[in-house]
Design a protein around this motif. Structure first.
Motif, PDB file in Angstrom:
ATOM      1  N   GLU A  58      34.638  40.402  42.794  1.00 37.35           N
ATOM      2  CA  GLU A  58      34.186  39.736  44.020  1.00 37.35           C
ATOM      3  C   GLU A  58      33.495  38.414  43.695  1.00 37.35           C
ATOM      4  N   GLY A  59      32.655  38.436  42.657  1.00 41.67           N
ATOM      5  CA  GLY A  59      32.018  37.191  42.232  1.00 41.67           C
ATOM      6  C   GLY A  59      33.022  36.177  41.742  1.00 41.67           C
ATOM      7  N   ALA A  60      34.064  36.657  41.039  1.00 44.27           N
ATOM      8  CA  ALA A  60      35.108  35.751  40.560  1.00 44.27           C
ATOM      9  C   ALA A  60      35.873  35.124  41.717  1.00 44.27           C
ATOM     10  N   VAL A  61      36.166  35.930  42.744  1.00 44.35           N
ATOM     11  CA  VAL A  61      36.873  35.409  43.921  1.00 44.35           C
ATOM     12  C   VAL A  61      36.032  34.330  44.608  1.00 44.35           C
ATOM     13  N   GLU A  62      34.739  34.579  44.745  1.00 43.31           N
ATOM     14  CA  GLU A  62      33.856  33.592  45.354  1.00 43.31           C
ATOM     15  C   GLU A  62      33.829  32.304  44.529  1.00 43.31           C
ATOM     16  N   ALA A  63      33.801  32.467  43.192  1.00 43.22           N
ATOM     17  CA  ALA A  63      33.795  31.289  42.325  1.00 43.22           C
ATOM     18  C   ALA A  63      35.094  30.502  42.458  1.00 43.22           C
ATOM     19  N   ILE A  64      36.230  31.223  42.537  1.00 42.10           N
ATOM     20  CA  ILE A  64      37.517  30.559  42.717  1.00 42.10           C
ATOM     21  C   ILE A  64      37.557  29.805  44.041  1.00 42.10           C
ATOM     22  N   GLU A 109      32.898  50.336  40.394  1.00 45.23           N
ATOM     23  CA  GLU A 109      32.155  49.571  41.392  1.00 45.23           C
ATOM     24  C   GLU A 109      31.593  48.283  40.793  1.00 45.23           C
ATOM     25  N   LEU A 110      31.097  48.369  39.553  1.00 47.74           N
ATOM     26  CA  LEU A 110      30.582  47.170  38.883  1.00 47.74           C
ATOM     27  C   LEU A 110      31.701  46.170  38.628  1.00 47.74           C
ATOM     28  N   GLU A 111      32.862  46.673  38.194  1.00 45.95           N
ATOM     29  CA  GLU A 111      33.988  45.771  37.953  1.00 45.95           C
ATOM     30  C   GLU A 111      34.453  45.105  39.246  1.00 45.95           C
ATOM     31  N   LEU A 112      34.407  45.866  40.356  1.00 43.17           N
ATOM     32  CA  LEU A 112      34.770  45.272  41.644  1.00 43.17           C
ATOM     33  C   LEU A 112      33.779  44.183  42.043  1.00 43.17           C
ATOM     34  N   ARG A 113      32.499  44.392  41.733  1.00 44.94           N
ATOM     35  CA  ARG A 113      31.498  43.356  42.020  1.00 44.94           C
ATOM     36  C   ARG A 113      31.770  42.107  41.201  1.00 44.94           C
ATOM     37  N   LYS A 114      32.187  42.305  39.940  1.00 45.23           N
ATOM     38  CA  LYS A 114      32.526  41.149  39.107  1.00 45.23           C
ATOM     39  C   LYS A 114      33.729  40.409  39.680  1.00 45.23           C
TER      40      LYS A 114
END
Length: 210
Positions: free
Chosen positions: A147-153, A140-145
């Motif tokens: 998700e944050g990466a997708v938003e940054a992209i 779940e934590l890795e998925l949150r990371k």
């Protein structure tokens, strides 16, 4: 087939994440006198975190340095003196090149080196605190990371799109101005030629050469 597509999408996403310049480790060699600076182009509303440590080149005590960080419009974001290790953090309010300058406070034979850990965006986020606060871990934590990466992209792509639109507008404006300048220059040259011919004709008529 569906599983293969999902796997390919995840691999592509991870590749994109790896290509993003979220974190950089830099070694900066400071001379005995003078200033060394590093800069990076960052968009607005991005968190920046930097840790730096001074290491003496002659294996003696680490000399003390001064650090100054400025925004693209010259605003002072961080300024400290007489330190050997420190950090600074800020959230960008302007898009452009952010400049961090380092210099020795006093003369030090042989100079010194500065280890700089420069992190922006998702890399500057404290994921341990996020995990404790939201009580998440593992996948779940890795998925949150991710998700944050997708938003940054996504934000980075929007930023690049806006920059491309701005550059296209500037190019079109420049081309238009160059075209008008060329027409005006041609008109001035033609006018000067006509005046010159008229003046020469009058001069020759006065001298009764024609």
């Amino acid at each position: 087939m569906a599983k293969d597509n999902i796997l390919r999408a995840l691999v592509l996403l991870l590749c994109c994440v790896c290509l993003l310049p979220f974190s950089r480790a830099i070694w900066l060699n400071l001379p005995s006198t003078g200033t060394k600076c590093v800069s990076e182009e960052i968009q607005s509303n991005v968190v920046v975190l930097c840790d730096y440590t001074v290491i003496s080149d002659d294996r003696g005590p680490a000399p003390k340095i001064s650090v100054k960080v400025t925004s693209p419009y010259g605003n002072n974001l961080h300024h400290t003196e007489n330190v050997t290790t420190d950090q600074f953090a800020f959230t960008t309010t302007e898009s452009g090149n952010y400049l961090a300058c380092f210099w020795l406070d006093s003369y030090h034979q042989g100079g010194a080196s500065v280890s700089i850990d420069w992190r922006i965006g998702i890399a500057a986020r404290d994921w341990d605190s996020v995990a404790r606060k939201e009580k998440i871990e593992g996948v779940e934590l890795e998925l949150r990371k991710l998700e944050g990466a997708v938003e940054a992209i996504h934000e980075n792509l929007l930023y690049l799109k806006n920059r491309e639109a701005e550059m296209r507008t500037v190019s079109e404006t420049t081309n238009s101005r160059v075209a008008w300048f060329s027409i005006m220059s041609l008109g001035v040259c033609i006018g000067a030629s006509v005046v010159q011919l008229w003046h020469l004709k009058r001069y020759f008529q006065k001298k009764k050469l024609i």
